[in-house]
Design a protein around this motif. Sequence first.
Motif, PDB file in Angstrom:
ATOM      1  N   ASN A   1      -5.551  -5.254 -17.903  1.00  0.00           N
ATOM      2  CA  ASN A   1      -7.085  -4.639 -18.120  1.00  0.00           C
ATOM      3  C   ASN A   1      -7.595  -3.791 -18.672  1.00  0.00           C
ATOM      4  O   ASN A   1      -7.749  -3.049 -20.023  1.00  0.00           O
ATOM      5  CB  ASN A   1      -7.912  -5.286 -17.021  1.00  0.00           C
ATOM      6  CG  ASN A   1      -8.178  -6.128 -16.649  1.00  0.00           C
ATOM      7  OD1 ASN A   1      -8.431  -7.521 -17.301  1.00  0.00           O
ATOM      8  ND2 ASN A   1      -8.894  -6.532 -15.467  1.00  0.00           N
ATOM      9  N   TRP A   2      -6.522  -2.294 -18.208  1.00  0.00           N
ATOM     10  CA  TRP A   2      -6.652  -0.961 -18.736  1.00  0.00           C
ATOM     11  C   TRP A   2      -5.752  -1.109 -20.322  1.00  0.00           C
ATOM     12  O   TRP A   2      -6.345  -0.311 -21.322  1.00  0.00           O
ATOM     13  CB  TRP A   2      -5.946  -0.199 -17.711  1.00  0.00           C
ATOM     14  CG  TRP A   2      -6.348   0.638 -16.884  1.00  0.00           C
ATOM     15  CD1 TRP A   2      -8.041   0.127 -15.995  1.00  0.00           C
ATOM     16  CD2 TRP A   2      -6.227   0.599 -15.517  1.00  0.00           C
ATOM     17  NE1 TRP A   2      -8.378   0.935 -14.696  1.00  0.00           N
ATOM     18  CE2 TRP A   2      -7.307   0.905 -14.748  1.00  0.00           C
ATOM     19  CE3 TRP A   2      -4.584   1.263 -15.052  1.00  0.00           C
ATOM     20  CZ2 TRP A   2      -6.971   1.338 -13.511  1.00  0.00           C
ATOM     21  CZ3 TRP A   2      -4.458   1.657 -13.907  1.00  0.00           C
ATOM     22  CH2 TRP A   2      -5.754   1.922 -12.928  1.00  0.00           C
TER      23      TRP A   2
ATOM     24  N   ASP B   1      -7.668  -3.272 -23.108  1.00  0.00           N
ATOM     25  CA  ASP B   1      -8.850  -2.415 -22.754  1.00  0.00           C
ATOM     26  C   ASP B   1      -8.914  -1.276 -24.108  1.00  0.00           C
ATOM     27  O   ASP B   1      -9.677  -0.596 -25.182  1.00  0.00           O
ATOM     28  CB  ASP B   1      -9.538  -2.016 -22.243  1.00  0.00           C
ATOM     29  CG  ASP B   1     -10.646  -2.778 -21.196  1.00  0.00           C
ATOM     30  OD1 ASP B   1     -10.555  -4.304 -21.930  1.00  0.00           O
ATOM     31  OD2 ASP B   1     -11.254  -2.447 -20.301  1.00  0.00           O
ATOM     32  N   ALA B   2      -7.965  -0.645 -23.335  1.00  0.00           N
ATOM     33  CA  ALA B   2      -7.596   0.429 -24.633  1.00  0.00           C
ATOM     34  C   ALA B   2      -6.864  -0.392 -25.890  1.00  0.00           C
ATOM     35  O   ALA B   2      -7.293   0.792 -26.947  1.00  0.00           O
ATOM     36  CB  ALA B   2      -6.127   1.046 -24.287  1.00  0.00           C
TER      37      ALA B   2
ATOM     38  N   ARG C   1     -11.590   8.204 -21.545  1.00  0.00           N
ATOM     39  CA  ARG C   1     -11.430   6.739 -20.625  1.00  0.00           C
ATOM     40  C   ARG C   1     -10.130   6.809 -20.911  1.00  0.00           C
ATOM     41  O   ARG C   1      -9.555   5.731 -19.242  1.00  0.00           O
ATOM     42  CB  ARG C   1     -12.838   5.651 -21.203  1.00  0.00           C
ATOM     43  CG  ARG C   1     -12.391   4.698 -20.361  1.00  0.00           C
ATOM     44  CD  ARG C   1     -13.048   5.149 -18.406  1.00  0.00           C
ATOM     45  NE  ARG C   1     -12.254   3.600 -17.708  1.00  0.00           N
ATOM     46  CZ  ARG C   1     -13.442   2.528 -17.317  1.00  0.00           C
ATOM     47  NH1 ARG C   1     -14.355   3.137 -18.202  1.00  0.00           N
ATOM     48  NH2 ARG C   1     -12.836   1.741 -16.491  1.00  0.00           N
ATOM     49  N   ILE C   2      -9.663   6.142 -22.048  1.00  0.00           N
ATOM     50  CA  ILE C   2      -8.397   6.123 -21.899  1.00  0.00           C
ATOM     51  C   ILE C   2      -7.082   6.761 -21.367  1.00  0.00           C
ATOM     52  O   ILE C   2      -6.361   6.655 -20.787  1.00  0.00           O
ATOM     53  CB  ILE C   2      -7.540   5.463 -23.705  1.00  0.00           C
ATOM     54  CG1 ILE C   2      -8.375   4.830 -24.502  1.00  0.00           C
ATOM     55  CG2 ILE C   2      -6.259   5.450 -23.694  1.00  0.00           C
ATOM     56  CD1 ILE C   2      -8.691   4.086 -25.516  1.00  0.00           C
TER      57      ILE C   2
ATOM     58  N   ASP D   1      -7.464   6.712 -17.603  1.00  0.00           N
ATOM     59  CA  ASP D   1      -6.647   5.135 -16.645  1.00  0.00           C
ATOM     60  C   ASP D   1      -5.186   5.289 -17.084  1.00  0.00           C
ATOM     61  O   ASP D   1      -4.927   5.078 -15.708  1.00  0.00           O
ATOM     62  CB  ASP D   1      -7.203   4.184 -17.460  1.00  0.00           C
ATOM     63  CG  ASP D   1      -9.138   3.744 -17.430  1.00  0.00           C
ATOM     64  OD1 ASP D   1      -9.547   4.427 -16.703  1.00  0.00           O
ATOM     65  OD2 ASP D   1      -8.923   3.096 -18.203  1.00  0.00           O
TER      66      ASP D   1
ATOM     67  N   GLN E   1      -4.472   7.958 -13.702  1.00  0.00           N
ATOM     68  CA  GLN E   1      -4.243   6.944 -12.801  1.00  0.00           C
ATOM     69  C   GLN E   1      -3.217   6.166 -12.778  1.00  0.00           C
ATOM     70  O   GLN E   1      -2.893   5.988 -11.689  1.00  0.00           O
ATOM     71  CB  GLN E   1      -5.675   5.854 -12.806  1.00  0.00           C
ATOM     72  CG  GLN E   1      -5.951   5.106 -11.351  1.00  0.00           C
ATOM     73  CD  GLN E   1      -6.870   6.431 -10.674  1.00  0.00           C
ATOM     74  OE1 GLN E   1      -6.946   7.378 -10.603  1.00  0.00           O
ATOM     75  NE2 GLN E   1      -7.023   5.911  -9.352  1.00  0.00           N
TER      76      GLN E   1
END
Length: 414
Positions: A313-314, A317-318, A361-362, A365, A368
Amino acid sequence: MDFAFDARTEELRERLLAFMEEYVYPAEPVAAEQRARLASPWDTPAVFGELKAEARRQGLWNLFFVDQHGLPGAGNGPGHGAGLTNLQYAPLAEITGRSPHLAPTATNCAAPDTGNMELLAQFGSEEQKKQWLEPLLEGEIRSAFAMTEPEVASSDATNVETRIERVGDEYVVTGRKWFISGAMNPDCKVFIVMGKTDPEGADPRRQQSMVLVPRDTPGVEVRRAMTVYGYEDHDHGGHAEVVFDGARVPAANLIGEEGGGFAIAQARLGPGRIHHCMRLIGMAERAIELMCRRAVERTAFGKPLAAQGVVQNWIADARVTVEQLRLLVLKTAWLMDTVGNRGAHTEIQAIKIATPRAVVRILDDAVQLHGAGGVSQDFPLAELWAAARTLRLADGPDEVHQRSLARRELRQYM
């Protein structure tokens, strides 16, 4: 708008991508090693000189300098730009954003010099261009733009308190600035200072002016470096607190006319936001690449990270986010080329709001996904995150642009 890059852009993209692979990425650890051995953290590692020489040799120099502004040889001279439009330069800025602390400087396309050169080209006198613009274009010196102040909300430029007072044939500059990018670099030779020449003027936007203040002017003190999330941003030239204590400069150092500072600042910010946003997209692309490499190489809970739904998902979405942002920024560049900065006002504000926020945000992630390594110096992600997060404040915080953009939208209904 044609979505395809033209032949000139494609040619430069290929050359710049090869330059990044062959010279810039290998130089990243070299620059870190050399800096660790320097007497001063603000001295420039030798590898920068090597990169700049190679970029010039390959014709990858001053690519940002999109308008000739009547300069002799601009567009084809060794020290001038490639004569590109904003739309042609934007994808090149994206490529340099993949290594934002090396590539922009290596190609003489680093802020704040880019904005200062554009400002001087558009508003400077012939004498100012000869004294400051030409050596900046040649990469012989660096510069800084002194606007932000610690005592006032500088996102509202009418709040600026630095005084620029006319005394005979001179201007006397008194005030305190901070987060003045590039000022710690020993090659920084001149400040463009924004202050008030008419603090009692009726129109709040006609009180400000800009003057050129050489760094070695008596009364100029570069007091300290300001950190950004703990980083000093050595390769960029740092972000300094600078005090102007009655610094005197010739009246000829005024840029444009008295009272024109606010308008000049607005003109300077348009192209700069294209540069920042496209470099941010390059940072996001590098984060996606690092995420994908990490995901296929690491295993957790019995299967590769690449097989974990949240990781997929990350990455998905990126990719969607980057494609959306790129189209918006390219549209903005196209509008600036075709209808000017005023006609692209809404889009310029939109990219400034959307791009840093989404790229943060990218990068978050990506951090993370890398676990402890993501916040360490072993990967570029933490430093990229700090740079992207800072751009939500630079050139005006998100909320200032949201306020202005909303007012424009609402005006048609009032």
